[in-house]
Write a protein that holds these residues in place. Structure first.
Motif, PDB file in Angstrom:
ATOM      1  N   LEU A  43       1.137  -1.391  -0.033  1.00  0.00           N
ATOM      2  CA  LEU A  43       0.096   0.438  -0.353  1.00  0.00           C
ATOM      3  C   LEU A  43       0.675   1.603  -0.481  1.00  0.00           C
ATOM      4  O   LEU A  43       0.655   2.736  -1.152  1.00  0.00           O
ATOM      5  N   TYR A  44       1.611   1.105   0.822  1.00  0.00           N
ATOM      6  CA  TYR A  44       3.168   2.483   0.810  1.00  0.00           C
ATOM      7  C   TYR A  44       3.530   2.505  -0.625  1.00  0.00           C
ATOM      8  O   TYR A  44       3.511   3.550  -1.171  1.00  0.00           O
ATOM      9  N   ASP A  45       4.115   1.546  -1.240  1.00  0.00           N
ATOM     10  CA  ASP A  45       4.430   1.321  -2.925  1.00  0.00           C
ATOM     11  C   ASP A  45       3.448   2.230  -3.442  1.00  0.00           C
ATOM     12  O   ASP A  45       3.591   2.374  -4.680  1.00  0.00           O
ATOM     13  N   ASN A  46       1.760   1.667  -3.451  1.00  0.00           N
ATOM     14  CA  ASN A  46       1.171   1.858  -4.740  1.00  0.00           C
ATOM     15  C   ASN A  46       0.736   3.739  -3.958  1.00  0.00           C
ATOM     16  O   ASN A  46       0.651   3.802  -5.245  1.00  0.00           O
ATOM     17  N   LEU A  47       1.116   3.940  -3.121  1.00  0.00           N
ATOM     18  CA  LEU A  47       0.518   5.576  -2.570  1.00  0.00           C
ATOM     19  C   LEU A  47       1.234   6.434  -3.657  1.00  0.00           C
ATOM     20  O   LEU A  47       1.234   7.521  -3.772  1.00  0.00           O
ATOM     21  N   GLY A  48       2.788   5.550  -3.135  1.00  0.00           N
ATOM     22  CA  GLY A  48       4.130   7.028  -3.774  1.00  0.00           C
ATOM     23  C   GLY A  48       4.354   6.680  -4.831  1.00  0.00           C
ATOM     24  O   GLY A  48       3.824   7.346  -6.125  1.00  0.00           O
ATOM     25  N   ARG A  49       3.474   5.415  -5.784  1.00  0.00           N
ATOM     26  CA  ARG A  49       2.962   5.487  -7.667  1.00  0.00           C
ATOM     27  C   ARG A  49       1.680   6.645  -7.843  1.00  0.00           C
ATOM     28  O   ARG A  49       2.341   7.161  -8.714  1.00  0.00           O
ATOM     29  N   LEU A  50       0.669   6.245  -7.371  1.00  0.00           N
ATOM     30  CA  LEU A  50      -0.283   7.137  -7.729  1.00  0.00           C
ATOM     31  C   LEU A  50      -0.035   8.784  -6.939  1.00  0.00           C
ATOM     32  O   LEU A  50      -0.281   9.477  -7.922  1.00  0.00           O
ATOM     33  N   ARG A  67      -9.588   4.655  -4.250  1.00  0.00           N
ATOM     34  CA  ARG A  67     -10.348   4.299  -3.256  1.00  0.00           C
ATOM     35  C   ARG A  67      -9.549   2.976  -2.792  1.00  0.00           C
ATOM     36  O   ARG A  67      -9.865   3.219  -1.533  1.00  0.00           O
ATOM     37  N   GLU A  68      -9.188   2.217  -3.356  1.00  0.00           N
ATOM     38  CA  GLU A  68      -9.322   1.195  -3.150  1.00  0.00           C
ATOM     39  C   GLU A  68      -7.906   1.289  -1.953  1.00  0.00           C
ATOM     40  O   GLU A  68      -7.499   0.715  -0.660  1.00  0.00           O
ATOM     41  N   CYS A  69      -6.607   2.246  -2.246  1.00  0.00           N
ATOM     42  CA  CYS A  69      -5.433   2.421  -1.257  1.00  0.00           C
ATOM     43  C   CYS A  69      -6.300   2.688  -0.219  1.00  0.00           C
ATOM     44  O   CYS A  69      -5.556   2.455   0.781  1.00  0.00           O
ATOM     45  N   SER A  70      -7.277   3.340  -0.016  1.00  0.00           N
ATOM     46  CA  SER A  70      -7.319   4.313   1.327  1.00  0.00           C
ATOM     47  C   SER A  70      -8.185   3.617   2.035  1.00  0.00           C
ATOM     48  O   SER A  70      -7.660   3.519   3.402  1.00  0.00           O
ATOM     49  N   ASP A  71      -9.018   2.746   2.007  1.00  0.00           N
ATOM     50  CA  ASP A  71      -9.533   1.741   2.416  1.00  0.00           C
ATOM     51  C   ASP A  71      -9.248   0.586   2.751  1.00  0.00           C
ATOM     52  O   ASP A  71      -8.757   0.063   4.558  1.00  0.00           O
ATOM     53  N   ALA A  72      -8.107   0.613   1.657  1.00  0.00           N
ATOM     54  CA  ALA A  72      -6.708  -1.130   2.498  1.00  0.00           C
ATOM     55  C   ALA A  72      -5.912   0.200   3.668  1.00  0.00           C
ATOM     56  O   ALA A  72      -6.049  -0.969   4.396  1.00  0.00           O
ATOM     57  N   ILE A  73      -5.517   1.131   3.470  1.00  0.00           N
ATOM     58  CA  ILE A  73      -4.285   1.862   3.918  1.00  0.00           C
ATOM     59  C   ILE A  73      -4.835   1.811   5.913  1.00  0.00           C
ATOM     60  O   ILE A  73      -4.463   1.413   6.796  1.00  0.00           O
ATOM     61  N   ARG A  74      -6.529   2.084   5.934  1.00  0.00           N
ATOM     62  CA  ARG A  74      -7.275   2.447   6.999  1.00  0.00           C
ATOM     63  C   ARG A  74      -7.060   0.774   7.878  1.00  0.00           C
ATOM     64  O   ARG A  74      -7.779   1.042   9.085  1.00  0.00           O
ATOM     65  N   HIS A  80       1.745   4.623  10.643  1.00  0.00           N
ATOM     66  CA  HIS A  80       0.338   5.030  10.151  1.00  0.00           C
ATOM     67  C   HIS A  80       0.111   6.712   9.703  1.00  0.00           C
ATOM     68  O   HIS A  80      -1.043   6.295   9.130  1.00  0.00           O
ATOM     69  N   TRP A  81      -0.163   6.222  11.362  1.00  0.00           N
ATOM     70  CA  TRP A  81      -1.108   8.217  11.145  1.00  0.00           C
ATOM     71  C   TRP A  81      -0.254   8.553   9.502  1.00  0.00           C
ATOM     72  O   TRP A  81      -1.213   9.543   9.337  1.00  0.00           O
ATOM     73  N   ALA A  82       0.686   9.389   9.134  1.00  0.00           N
ATOM     74  CA  ALA A  82       1.275  10.107   8.396  1.00  0.00           C
ATOM     75  C   ALA A  82       1.343   9.414   7.786  1.00  0.00           C
ATOM     76  O   ALA A  82       0.588   9.840   5.964  1.00  0.00           O
ATOM     77  N   LEU A  83       0.747   7.910   6.801  1.00  0.00           N
ATOM     78  CA  LEU A  83      -0.048   6.819   5.564  1.00  0.00           C
ATOM     79  C   LEU A  83      -1.296   7.408   5.570  1.00  0.00           C
ATOM     80  O   LEU A  83      -1.852   7.924   4.316  1.00  0.00           O
ATOM     81  N   CYS A  84      -1.422   7.515   6.234  1.00  0.00           N
ATOM     82  CA  CYS A  84      -3.478   7.802   5.921  1.00  0.00           C
ATOM     83  C   CYS A  84      -3.548   9.426   6.163  1.00  0.00           C
ATOM     84  O   CYS A  84      -4.507   9.290   5.355  1.00  0.00           O
ATOM     85  N   ARG A  85      -3.253  10.092   6.568  1.00  0.00           N
ATOM     86  CA  ARG A  85      -3.025  11.562   6.558  1.00  0.00           C
ATOM     87  C   ARG A  85      -2.743  12.024   4.757  1.00  0.00           C
ATOM     88  O   ARG A  85      -3.048  12.528   4.532  1.00  0.00           O
ATOM     89  N   ALA A  86      -1.933  10.936   4.263  1.00  0.00           N
ATOM     90  CA  ALA A  86      -1.110  11.306   2.974  1.00  0.00           C
ATOM     91  C   ALA A  86      -2.491  10.488   2.281  1.00  0.00           C
ATOM     92  O   ALA A  86      -2.734  11.112   1.379  1.00  0.00           O
ATOM     93  N   MET A  87      -2.637   9.595   2.321  1.00  0.00           N
ATOM     94  CA  MET A  87      -4.310   8.774   1.759  1.00  0.00           C
ATOM     95  C   MET A  87      -5.116   9.618   1.376  1.00  0.00           C
ATOM     96  O   MET A  87      -6.145  10.335   0.682  1.00  0.00           O
ATOM     97  N   LEU A 114      -4.969  13.187   1.657  1.00  0.00           N
ATOM     98  CA  LEU A 114      -4.905  14.430   0.785  1.00  0.00           C
ATOM     99  C   LEU A 114      -5.336  13.575  -0.626  1.00  0.00           C
ATOM    100  O   LEU A 114      -5.399  14.366  -1.037  1.00  0.00           O
ATOM    101  N   VAL A 115      -4.488  12.591  -0.729  1.00  0.00           N
ATOM    102  CA  VAL A 115      -4.185  12.255  -2.287  1.00  0.00           C
ATOM    103  C   VAL A 115      -6.259  12.633  -2.446  1.00  0.00           C
ATOM    104  O   VAL A 115      -6.520  12.744  -3.854  1.00  0.00           O
ATOM    105  N   GLY A 116      -6.564  11.650  -1.381  1.00  0.00           N
ATOM    106  CA  GLY A 116      -8.419  11.550  -1.726  1.00  0.00           C
ATOM    107  C   GLY A 116      -9.148  12.972  -2.197  1.00  0.00           C
ATOM    108  O   GLY A 116     -10.018  12.763  -2.845  1.00  0.00           O
ATOM    109  N   GLU A 117      -8.650  13.241  -0.979  1.00  0.00           N
ATOM    110  CA  GLU A 117      -9.225  15.328  -1.696  1.00  0.00           C
ATOM    111  C   GLU A 117      -8.979  14.901  -2.835  1.00  0.00           C
ATOM    112  O   GLU A 117     -10.103  16.113  -3.824  1.00  0.00           O
ATOM    113  N   VAL A 118      -8.240  15.015  -3.231  1.00  0.00           N
ATOM    114  CA  VAL A 118      -7.618  15.243  -4.896  1.00  0.00           C
ATOM    115  C   VAL A 118      -8.178  15.068  -6.205  1.00  0.00           C
ATOM    116  O   VAL A 118      -9.277  15.449  -6.915  1.00  0.00           O
ATOM    117  N   THR A 119      -8.475  13.031  -5.518  1.00  0.00           N
ATOM    118  CA  THR A 119      -9.277  13.394  -6.144  1.00  0.00           C
ATOM    119  C   THR A 119     -10.811  13.145  -6.650  1.00  0.00           C
ATOM    120  O   THR A 119     -11.723  13.053  -7.526  1.00  0.00           O
TER     121      THR A 119
END
Length: 181
Positions: A54-61, A93-100, A112-119, A121-126
């Motif tokens: 999920l960390y890798d997916n978020l970076g690629r996203l 959407r998939e990555c957000s649900d999985a990370i949480r 983990h908090w940092a990953l959830c917050r980063a996700m 922010l990305v979710g807000e954009v999309t």
């Protein structure tokens, strides 16, 4: 002769965050120094195995969205229905649900908090891709705001990184022999 106190290297400069910086909201680490080290290590390893893809997916996203934003600036339009745009929306959407859904052990709660917050922010954009955007000036303004969000998300991904857990922004494990050290 120059006094020793006047010499400050770049590494000694204090880190200053602007108001509203996500790093100011990072929760304190909740580590019990007397906890059983073996159990904590096992929990950390299980967490790392679950979160690494999920960390890798978020970076690629983040990288994929940044590329789309460059194209939007060049073309002067941003079309949500374009296939290259719909894929990151679904992936976010998939990555957000999985990370949480992952429970972080005490030793990784801040990461983990940092990953959830980063996700988030990305979710807000999309989530703002709701309509097709045309007009170079409007696209530039919107893309600029989205890019700022991605920069914040990327900073949080770097905050979540931990080489001991295999969470690195760039994976050098398959690098050429000149790069390995």
């Amino acid at each position: 002769m120059v006094p020793a106190t006047s010499h400050r290297s770049a590494l000694e400069k204090p880190l200053v965050h602007l108001a509203g910086c996500d790093a100011l909201d990072v929760p304190p680490e909740d580590i019990d120094p007397l906890a059983d080290i073996a159990v904590t290590q096992d929990e950390l390893i299980a967490y790392a195995l679950a979160v690494r893809p999920l960390y890798d997916n978020l970076g690629r996203l983040i990288g994929q969205l940044a590329g789309l934003f460059l194209l939007a600036q060049v073309s002067g339009r941003f079309d949500r229905d374009f296939e290259a745009v719909t894929t990151p929306i679904e992936r976010a959407r998939e990555c957000s649900d999985a990370i949480r859904s992952i429970a972080a052990p005490k030793g990784a709660s801040r990461r983990h908090w940092a990953l959830c917050r980063a996700m988030s922010l990305v979710g807000e954009v999309t989530d703002q891709f709701a309509s097709t955007t045309y007009g170079q000036e409007h696209v530039r303004e919107q893309v600029s705001a989205w890019t700022d969000q991605l920069k914040r998300a990327n900073a949080l991904v770097r905050l979540a990184s931990d080489a001991s857990l295999g969470l690195n922004p760039v994976d050098f494990s398959q690098a050429c022999c000149c790069c390995s050290g």
